[in-house]
Design an enzyme around this catalytic site. Structure first.
Site, short mmCIF file in Angstrom:
data_model
loop_
_atom_site.label_atom_id
_atom_site.label_comp_id
_atom_site.label_asym_id
_atom_site.label_seq_id
_atom_site.Cartn_x
_atom_site.Cartn_y
_atom_site.Cartn_z
N ILE A 154 0.86 -1.18 0.00
CA ILE A 154 0.00 0.00 0.00
C ILE A 154 0.90 1.23 0.00
O ILE A 154 1.70 1.45 0.91
CB ILE A 154 -0.93 0.01 1.22
CG1 ILE A 154 -1.89 -1.18 1.16
CG2 ILE A 154 -1.70 1.32 1.30
CD1 ILE A 154 -2.82 -1.18 -0.04
N LYS A 155 0.75 2.04 -1.03
CA LYS A 155 1.65 3.17 -1.27
C LYS A 155 1.06 4.44 -0.64
O LYS A 155 -0.05 4.83 -0.95
CB LYS A 155 1.84 3.35 -2.77
CG LYS A 155 2.99 4.25 -3.19
CD LYS A 155 3.14 4.18 -4.71
CE LYS A 155 4.29 5.02 -5.22
NZ LYS A 155 4.39 4.95 -6.69
#
Length: 240
Positions: free
Chosen positions: A43-44
């Protein structure tokens, strides 16, 4: 294609910890439906204080994170403190800022042992700090402006390289030698930092004009791209 897949949380949530956590879990649910294992998903998140808090909570729940728009040692240390799986320091964007702010257009690229490129120096410093202190967070250098920056950082945990530069490296007869090594008994390691609280983090970021400028600019740019994508999809759906 093996390995991690980074999926970015909406940049417009970069200052909302709770909303970013909820969005991350929504994205993971989509991957679950597609049968993609969660351990492949990163998850960026933008490297703001609020997103570091989201990172900490997600990592505690076994959800891996990629802290992006990272331009400083302060952000790198906070990412390690929060247990991020991976960081993405932006080499080229750091260089862009220094070129614009100093007017210096040329940074000598012929001495691999003693580079002057500020983006390269930033990632080398982070690499040395992480390896000296046994920090497991993966360093993935990104945003390259020339192939020499890649050569300077050969040996970094990961590098994200455009097809253009991959082709340039593949067509070169110059050896690609490892430049970044693990520390040994001769390495002079900086002392470990104390835990950072919110006031300290925000102050250190305030004192770093380059990191503050590029973080804000990056969030604005990512947010604008999302709006463009939404507009384009809305237009296509209306036509269909």
């Amino acid at each position: 294609i093996p390995g991690y897949v980074s999926t970015e949380v909406d940049a417009r949530l970069s200052f909302d910890t709770g909303a970013s956590i909820r969005k991350a879990k929504t994205l993971l649910a989509v991957y679950d439906e597609m049968g993609v294992p969660r351990d492949r998903i990163l998850i960026k998140l933008a490297s703001t204080w609020e997103m570091f808090q989201a990172c900490h909570q997600l990592e505690k729940e076994g959800i891996k994170t990629n802290m992006t728009l990272l331009f400083s040692m302060t952000q790198a240390k906070m990412a390690a403190q929060m247990g991020a799986t991976l960081i993405s320091p932006f080499v080229g964007r750091i260089l862009d800022w220094y070129k614009k702010s100093t007017g210096k257009e040329y940074y000598p690229a012929n001495d691999l042992e003693d580079p002057e490129d500020p983006g390269v120096l930033s990632v080398r410093a982070i690499h040395a700090y992480y390896k000296c202190h046994g920090i497991k967070t993966i360093i993935m250098g990104a945003s390259f402006r020339n192939v020499q920056q890649i050569r300077f950082l050969a040996g970094c945990d990961r590098l994200t390289i455009s097809p253009k530069f991959i082709d340039e490296l593949a067509g070169s007869t110059e050896p690609l030698r490892r430049q970044l090594d693990l520390p040994d008994s001769r390495t002079a390691c900086a002392p470990p930092s104390q835990q950072m609280d919110e006031k300290t983090f925000r102050w250190l970021m305030n004192e770093d004009a380059m990191a503050s400028d590029k973080l804000a600019e990056g969030i604005r740019g990512f947010a604008a791209d999302i709006v463009k994508l939404e507009d384009d999809l809305g237009h296509r759906m209306a036509i269909d």
